[in-house]
Design an enzyme around this catalytic site. Sequence first.
Site, PDB file in Angstrom:
ATOM      1  N   ARG A  39       0.831  -1.221   0.000  1.00  0.00           N
ATOM      2  CA  ARG A  39       0.000   0.000   0.000  1.00  0.00           C
ATOM      3  C   ARG A  39       0.858   1.260   0.000  1.00  0.00           C
ATOM      4  NH1 ARG A  39      -5.139  -1.528   3.771  1.00  0.00           N
ATOM      5  NH2 ARG A  39      -6.441  -2.034   1.986  1.00  0.00           N
ATOM      6  N   LYS A 200     -20.133 -17.735   1.086  1.00  0.00           N
ATOM      7  CA  LYS A 200     -21.589 -17.682   1.309  1.00  0.00           C
ATOM      8  C   LYS A 200     -22.344 -16.837   0.308  1.00  0.00           C
ATOM      9  CE  LYS A 200     -21.261 -18.296   6.256  1.00  0.00           C
ATOM     10  NZ  LYS A 200     -21.348 -17.627   7.542  1.00  0.00           N
ATOM     11  N   GLY A 357     -10.293  -9.054  -0.294  1.00  0.00           N
ATOM     12  CA  GLY A 357      -9.162  -9.608   0.449  1.00  0.00           C
ATOM     13  C   GLY A 357      -8.768 -11.016   0.045  1.00  0.00           C
ATOM     14  N   GLY A 380     -14.112  -3.879   1.464  1.00  0.00           N
ATOM     15  CA  GLY A 380     -15.489  -3.400   1.609  1.00  0.00           C
ATOM     16  C   GLY A 380     -15.897  -2.433   0.512  1.00  0.00           C
TER      17      GLY A 380
HETATM   18  P1  AMP Z   1     -15.525 -14.787   0.937  1.00  0.00           P
HETATM   19  O1  AMP Z   1     -14.862 -14.039   2.041  1.00  0.00           O
HETATM   20  O2  AMP Z   1     -17.000 -14.876   1.039  1.00  0.00           O
HETATM   21  O3  AMP Z   1     -15.028 -14.358  -0.434  1.00  0.00           O
HETATM   22  O4  AMP Z   1     -15.080 -16.308   1.116  1.00  0.00           O
HETATM   23  C1  AMP Z   1     -13.769 -16.736   1.017  1.00  0.00           C
HETATM   24  C2  AMP Z   1     -13.638 -18.070   1.691  1.00  0.00           C
HETATM   25  O5  AMP Z   1     -14.476 -18.991   1.054  1.00  0.00           O
HETATM   26  C3  AMP Z   1     -12.247 -18.635   1.639  1.00  0.00           C
HETATM   27  O6  AMP Z   1     -11.745 -18.681   2.938  1.00  0.00           O
HETATM   28  C4  AMP Z   1     -12.454 -20.043   1.074  1.00  0.00           C
HETATM   29  O7  AMP Z   1     -11.722 -21.027   1.773  1.00  0.00           O
HETATM   30  C5  AMP Z   1     -13.940 -20.267   1.277  1.00  0.00           C
HETATM   31  N1  AMP Z   1     -14.479 -21.256   0.349  1.00  0.00           N
HETATM   32  C6  AMP Z   1     -14.496 -21.206  -0.977  1.00  0.00           C
HETATM   33  N2  AMP Z   1     -15.057 -22.321  -1.484  1.00  0.00           N
HETATM   34  C7  AMP Z   1     -15.407 -23.114  -0.445  1.00  0.00           C
HETATM   35  C8  AMP Z   1     -16.031 -24.397  -0.330  1.00  0.00           C
HETATM   36  N3  AMP Z   1     -16.402 -25.084  -1.402  1.00  0.00           N
HETATM   37  N4  AMP Z   1     -16.242 -24.879   0.902  1.00  0.00           N
HETATM   38  C9  AMP Z   1     -15.860 -24.173   1.981  1.00  0.00           C
HETATM   39  N5  AMP Z   1     -15.264 -22.963   1.943  1.00  0.00           N
HETATM   40  C10 AMP Z   1     -15.039 -22.435   0.736  1.00  0.00           C
END
Ligand code: AMP
Length: 401
Positions: A39, A200, A357, A380
């Site tokens: 950064r 999610k 991130g 964010g």
């Molecule tokens: P996000 O912060 O919502 O972008 O989620 C990122 C996280 O999603 C990472 O830590 C990944 O390990 C997790 N992730 C991605 N695919 C899967 C999966 N099939 N099962 C469990 N965790 C996952």
Amino acid sequence: MILDKLKTTAGVDVKGKRVLVRADLNVPLKEGKVTDATRLERLVPGLRDLADRGAKVIVISHFGRPKGGPAPEFSLKPVAEELGRLLGKPVAFAADCIGAPAVAVVTALKPGQVAVLENLRFHKGEEKNDAGFAAELAKIGDIFVGDAFSTAHRAHASTEAITHLMPSYAGPLMMEEIDALRTALDKPKRPTVAVVGGAKVSSKIPVLTNLIAKVDKLIIGGGMANTFFLAQGVEIGKSLAEPDFAKTALQIMHDAKARSCEVVLPHDVVVAPKFEAGAPAKTVGPLETPADQMILDVGPKTIAHYADVIGRCHTLLWNGPLGAFEIAPFGEGTFAVAREAAKLTKAGKLVSVAGGGDTVAALNDAGVTDQFTYVSTAGGAFLEWLEGRELPGVTALARGA
Ligand code: AMP
């Protein structure tokens, strides 16, 4: 379009002026040492330009999350020292961002010199977007430059209120980020594809809703694809999923269809009994996940399909990994698709913009960050932009004082 009104200091006479630059100095520190200076490195050319034009450069920033009062572990002093090292000249430091300590340091500055002021969040007024605190800050400078896109989704005194009090401009990093996002989202070369992964669905509903109205293809991967499978009655064993959002997933698919946005889901998946290094992994079809296993990545057929879809598009927006990339071998899907996007970008066939991130970490692991058109480190703010929301710190700069 209000964003067209954003202006930079190019052509503005800054000689001898006190230029207050709102930067993001929120870098990782370990035992008083900066462990990742990316950064700061990105900030240096803009600061050097102002200094070379004879400005008295005053850098302000937050650092971490102090609870509204001074706390030594959240001091910007070690960051100021690292910034001085990168600039190749000493950087003055004021022990408070307003009042006598700040005034003393700024008064002593000569044209071309740089100062960093202590953490803005040592004052409660910062996060409250307090006009009184902004007025104290405004006393220290003649011109304001907003150069912290990563905090622009928050209306804080140093990103919003201050722009009402001084001539305000967008800094080079802010402009670069906005230009990249507008190129990919608002005036893209079509067809466009978005890759949305991550854990999610629930955290990305507004992103998905906005993107289906804007892109031609939506590739869904990661844990969130499981909820889409579930919504279609596909068995997913022990996989991470959100049954409460299955209806939402169906609605998103329905709305996408109505808008001629093609939703692309995995053709095959990598499953394992546990989310653990060395867990025995195997590839199965989407209808074949055993009851005692979990989906942790996309499989080779999916990688080839996603690569093909991206290869037929001219613009890519990417947020979220396609699998649990932190643990081998479940990063392979993300890495392979990232390498393909990088290759297409290098060949001049694709504009690729990624952010968030985990996405940055995954692209770094794949070794392709430098080969994307633009990679945003703003978490964010990047997501809120993808959601189609107005960012107060950007609007404030565009509106002007
Ligand atoms: P996000 O912060 O919502 O972008 O989620 C990122 C996280 O999603 C990472 O830590 C990944 O390990 C997790 N992730 C991605 N695919 C899967 C999966 N099939 N099962 C469990 N965790 C996952």
